[in-house]
Design an enzyme around this catalytic site. Structure first.
Site, PDB file in Angstrom:
ATOM      1  N   SER A  60       0.562  -0.961  -0.302  1.00  0.00           N
ATOM      2  CA  SER A  60      -0.096   0.296  -0.194  1.00  0.00           C
ATOM      3  C   SER A  60       0.594   1.360  -0.114  1.00  0.00           C
ATOM      4  O   SER A  60       2.131   1.241   0.939  1.00  0.00           O
ATOM      5  CB  SER A  60      -0.786  -0.160   1.310  1.00  0.00           C
ATOM      6  OG  SER A  60      -1.488   1.501   1.545  1.00  0.00           O
ATOM      7  N   TYR A  66      -2.362  -0.301  10.628  1.00  0.00           N
ATOM      8  CA  TYR A  66      -2.463  -1.572   9.026  1.00  0.00           C
ATOM      9  C   TYR A  66      -1.266  -0.539   8.627  1.00  0.00           C
ATOM     10  O   TYR A  66      -0.379  -1.169   7.571  1.00  0.00           O
ATOM     11  CB  TYR A  66      -3.170  -0.528   8.211  1.00  0.00           C
ATOM     12  CG  TYR A  66      -3.743  -0.217   6.557  1.00  0.00           C
ATOM     13  CD1 TYR A  66      -3.789  -1.439   6.892  1.00  0.00           C
ATOM     14  CD2 TYR A  66      -3.706   0.334   6.101  1.00  0.00           C
ATOM     15  CE1 TYR A  66      -4.548  -2.253   5.350  1.00  0.00           C
ATOM     16  CE2 TYR A  66      -3.602   0.328   4.620  1.00  0.00           C
ATOM     17  CZ  TYR A  66      -4.269  -0.843   4.410  1.00  0.00           C
ATOM     18  OH  TYR A  66      -4.156  -1.314   3.159  1.00  0.00           O
TER      19      TYR A  66
END
Length: 255
Positions: free
Chosen positions: A147, A161
């Site tokens: 990501s 995250y």
């Protein structure tokens, strides 16, 4: 040159292949000729996704349940896929989870859940496919789901995250180096925000959607199908000399 992106005769195992990014990737791989096997914990969900993907591409898609946080479960999955399909040529780790919490008060049970799915799950899948299949055949393609949060910090409760995606970045690079002698290519894609069932509320809120669009140089929100092209490249002969890299499919966000 016309066949560089074809995957005919290849077997692709997509972890997290039902819904969102994983399903779009599975569609793309199937369209390029790969025999696709999708897996997640929910057998009903992957059965439905497999039927949908097969109807869309005209190719058979298998659905095999497993728990990516449980190594015994993944080990059995890999052996079952090999028994049914003869081998595995491609592994895509498309699973991912986010639990947003204030860092001052982050519940450790939520932290551990993120680590188990995003980090440990990625490593378990890589290890089992690498150990059971790729090492002996001295060939294989792995694509992990990183990501933009793996290389850039973000407020709003994303510390957990972001930590997991930073770890996925280093798993990708480290395995690429360790497994290069076995001709195993290990790469990743790094999306920015992608509209999935978990983020559809952003698209459905014009004000919120506009806010996120302004963060993207290309001026639009990412969609699951936007991820498929980069994954196809990283799974195909076109990327045989590419390893240890992350392709950021982010509309220019990290430029």
């Amino acid at each position: 040159m016309t066949d560089m992106f074809r995957l005919d005769g290849k077997v692709a195992l997509v972890m997290g292949g039902a819904g969102g990014i994983g399903e779009a990737i599975s569609v793309g791989l199937s369209r390029q000729g790969a025999k696709v096997v999708i897996s997640s914990r929910n057998q009903k969900a992957i059965d439905e996704a497999a039927k949908k993907i097969s109807a869309e591409t005209g190719n058979e898609v298998l659905a095999e349940a497993s728990d990516v946080t449980n190594e015994a479960s993944v080990a059995k999955l890999v052996s079952d896929v090999v028994a049914k399909c003869g081998t595995i040529d491609i592994l895509v780790n498309a699973m991912g989870w986010n639990i947003k919490r204030d860092a001052f008060d982050y519940p450790m049970e939520d932290w551990r859940k993120l680590m188990d799915i995003n980090i440990t799950g990625t490593m378990i899948a890589c290890k089992q496919v690498g150990q059971q299949v790729f090492k002996a055949k001295k060939a294989g393609k792995i694509v992990n789901l990183s990501s933009v949060r793996g290389i850039r910090g973000k407020d709003g409760g994303n510390v957990g995250y972001s930590a997991t995606k930073g770890a996925v970045e280093m798993i990708t690079k480290s395995l690429a180096l360790e497994w290069a002698p076995f001709n195993i290519n290990v790469n990743a894609i790094g999306p920015a925000l992608v509209i999935t069932p978990g983020t559809i509320h952003i698209k459905n809120n014009p004000e919120l959607a506009e806010k996120y669009k302004k963060m993207v140089p290309l001026g639009r929100l990412g969609m699951p199908e936007d991820m498929a092209g980069a994954v196809i490249f990283l799974c195909s002969p076109a990327s045989d000399f590419v390893t240890g890299q992350t392709i950021f499919v982010d509309g220019g966000t990290t430029a």
